[in-house]
Design a protein around this motif. Structure first.
Motif, PDB file in Angstrom:
ATOM      1  N   ASP A   7       0.699  -1.268  -0.201  1.00  0.00           N
ATOM      2  CA  ASP A   7      -0.139   0.507   0.071  1.00  0.00           C
ATOM      3  C   ASP A   7       0.868   1.166   0.006  1.00  0.00           C
ATOM      4  N   ILE A   8       2.263   1.376   0.330  1.00  0.00           N
ATOM      5  CA  ILE A   8       2.673   2.367   0.163  1.00  0.00           C
ATOM      6  C   ILE A   8       3.528   2.335  -1.136  1.00  0.00           C
ATOM      7  N   PRO A   9       3.447   3.478  -1.225  1.00  0.00           N
ATOM      8  CA  PRO A   9       3.399   4.148  -3.058  1.00  0.00           C
ATOM      9  C   PRO A   9       4.955   4.846  -2.917  1.00  0.00           C
ATOM     10  N   LYS A  10       5.816   4.604  -3.880  1.00  0.00           N
ATOM     11  CA  LYS A  10       7.322   5.734  -4.153  1.00  0.00           C
ATOM     12  C   LYS A  10       7.505   6.935  -3.909  1.00  0.00           C
ATOM     13  N   ILE A  11       7.327   7.742  -2.865  1.00  0.00           N
ATOM     14  CA  ILE A  11       6.923   9.248  -2.761  1.00  0.00           C
ATOM     15  C   ILE A  11       7.757  10.143  -3.085  1.00  0.00           C
ATOM     16  N   LEU A  22       0.344  11.675  -0.289  1.00  0.00           N
ATOM     17  CA  LEU A  22       1.184  10.781  -0.209  1.00  0.00           C
ATOM     18  C   LEU A  22       2.842  11.540  -1.229  1.00  0.00           C
ATOM     19  N   ALA A  23       2.566  12.170  -1.085  1.00  0.00           N
ATOM     20  CA  ALA A  23       3.714  13.188  -2.063  1.00  0.00           C
ATOM     21  C   ALA A  23       4.437  14.713  -1.306  1.00  0.00           C
ATOM     22  N   HIS A 356       6.180   9.307   8.417  1.00  0.00           N
ATOM     23  CA  HIS A 356       7.594  10.072   8.493  1.00  0.00           C
ATOM     24  C   HIS A 356       8.213  10.625   7.224  1.00  0.00           C
ATOM     25  N   LEU A 357       6.850  11.363   6.914  1.00  0.00           N
ATOM     26  CA  LEU A 357       6.792  11.760   4.749  1.00  0.00           C
ATOM     27  C   LEU A 357       6.175  13.515   5.679  1.00  0.00           C
TER      28      LEU A 357
END
Ligand code: XUL
Ligand code: CO
Length: 446
Positions: A7-11, A22-23, A356-357
């Motif tokens: 579920d975690i894409p590349k940010i 998620l950016a 973290h983001l």
């Protein structure tokens, strides 16, 4: 390799115009702030224990976190999956460093030999993952506080067998940190402190702690470990009175035992708060004593008196922290280690990405504002003006050591009509607010 956190894409960095939660809005790894990129300034590090090991337990309830390794019962298989998941996570977030305790990466065995064997196996795997991803080790450390043998402390335990066991554990932790190219090695006090002086020989415990650190420095030299040693202060928790209370206390300790040339300080934001200081105070105190080594960037909650280890979201605090780091000329070979964990109800893996983001964006923003404050000499000019009486006349004589009490008495008798200037605190606070606001809204146009 199979994707673990599906579920975690590349940010990626998308800037303020993006609605994508998620950016990154501010953290743009390759963007330059002054003469360094954001990645070079910030040197973010994932804390293995919180991101990969914390499961949401608290004194009132069981684990809540949904993690891919929960269904595995074999502790070594869990350790392997955690390692792979950790490197996938760091790659997706663009985090270039990690930190660990020995017992985070591999389970403790039934004997020291077995624990060391487990470590060797996982370290080989981590070595490969580091090579593949180009992610580096910011620091390693040993967990000298979880196992019941450490109930009275480790190096400060009244039981010499415990001192020896802790030494063996640190010896191994230094070896694996060195093998993985660790840039630092941390000692956080763990249970090095006391509950009551009724049963404590504080003088012996502190001497033993210093003996332990001296042996660690000697062994590092013997095995050719080139990393920086760091001590991480904390005033309380788990013991009522931790020996490494705050930065001032740690500096005094290191100087007393002649260790000040071998250590710098790893300052944790919430530990500062627990000691009754701001994060900036602790950074500043270390900086002016050339002891600022690295930072743990969580935040606390002023309404709660314990170590909540929350992800940093306070722009004011990160701006002033980055101000100190810029004034320090950077933090390398230290870095910004998260040491932050999710709240218990934030139980889904995707929350790790949000946490973290948020932290990375908050520090990137703080970096930009701090850089601008320094470029414009906002606080520097004010400081120069406030202390200008020491630039000439009687002030210069004081600073240069040309006067004693008698000379000063003579001067004061002739100059007793004193004129003071305002400290302008509110004006400065307002200026900082304006920089904080401008930094985000019209940054590009400035
Ligand atoms: C405990 C703490 C530790 C150290 C490493 O409060 O901060 O996680 O950072 O042992
Ligand atoms: Co910490």
């Amino acid at each position: 390799m199979d994707e673990i956190f599906k579920d975690i894409p590349k940010i990626e960095y998308e800037g303020l115009e993006s609605n994508n939660l998620l950016a990154f809005k501010h953290y743009n790894a390759d963007e330059k702030v002054g003469n360094k990129t954001m990645a070079e300034h910030l040197r973010f590090s994932m804390a293995y224990w919180h991101t990969l090991v914390a499961n949401g337990t608290d004194p009132f309830g069981n684990a809540t976190m949904e993690r891919p390794w929960n269904s595995l019962t074999d502790s070594m298989q869990r350790a392997e999956l955690r390692a792979k998941a950790g490197f996938e996570f760091m790659s997706k977030l663009g985090i270039n460093y990690f930190c660990f305790h020995d017992r985070d990466i591999a389970p403790e065995g039934n004997s020291l030999q077995e624990s060391n064997k487990n470590l060797d196996y996982i370290v080989s795997l981590i070595e490969k993952l580091m090579e593949k991803t180009d992610i580096k080790l910011l620091w390693g450390t040993a967990n000298l506080f979880s196992h019941p043998r450490y109930m009275h402390g480790a190096a400060s335990s009244p039981n010499a067998d415990v001192f020896a066991h802790a030494a063996a554990q640190v010896k191994k932790a230094l070896e694996i940190t060195s093998r993985l190219g660790g840039e630092n090695y941390v000692f956080w006090g763990g249970r090095e402190g006391y509950e009551t002086l009724l049963n404590t020989d504080m003088a012996l415990e502190q001497d033993n702690l210093a003996r332990f650190f001296t042996m660690a420095v000697d062994y590092a030299e013997k095995i050719g470990f080139k990393g920086q040693f760091l001590l991480e202060p904390k005033p309380k928790e788990p013991t009522k009175h931790q020996y490494d209370y705050d930065v001032a206390n740690v500096i005094a300790f290191l100087r007393k035992y002649g260790l000040e040339d071998y250590f710098k300080i790893n300052i944790e934001a919430n530990h500062a708060l627990l000691a009754g200081h701001t994060f900036q105070h602790e950074l500043h105190y270390a900086r002016i004593n050339q002891m600022l080594g690295s930072i743990d960037i969580n935040q606390g909650d002023p309404l709660l008196g314990w170590d909540t280890d929350q992800f940093p979201t306070n722009l004011y605090a990160t701006t002033l922290a980055m101000y100190e780091i810029l004034k320090n000329g950077g933090i390398k070979p230290g870095g910004l280690n998260f040491d932050a964990k999710l709240r218990r109800p934030s139980f889904e893996p995707i929350d790790l990405a949000y946490g973290h983001l948020a932290g990375m964006d908050t520090f990137a923003y703080g970096l930009k504002v701090a850089h601008r404050l320094l470029e414009d000499n906002v606080l520097e000019d004010h400081l120069a003006e406030r202390y200008k009486s020491y630039q000439s006349g009687i002030g210069l004589d004081i600073v240069e050591g040309n006067l004693d009490f008698e000379g000063l008495n003579e001067y004061a008798l002739k100059n007793d009509q004193i004129i003071n200037a305002s400290g302008r605190q509110e004006m400065l606070e307002s200026i900082i607010n304006n920089y904080l606001i401008m930094g985000g809204v019209i940054w590009e146009k400035m």
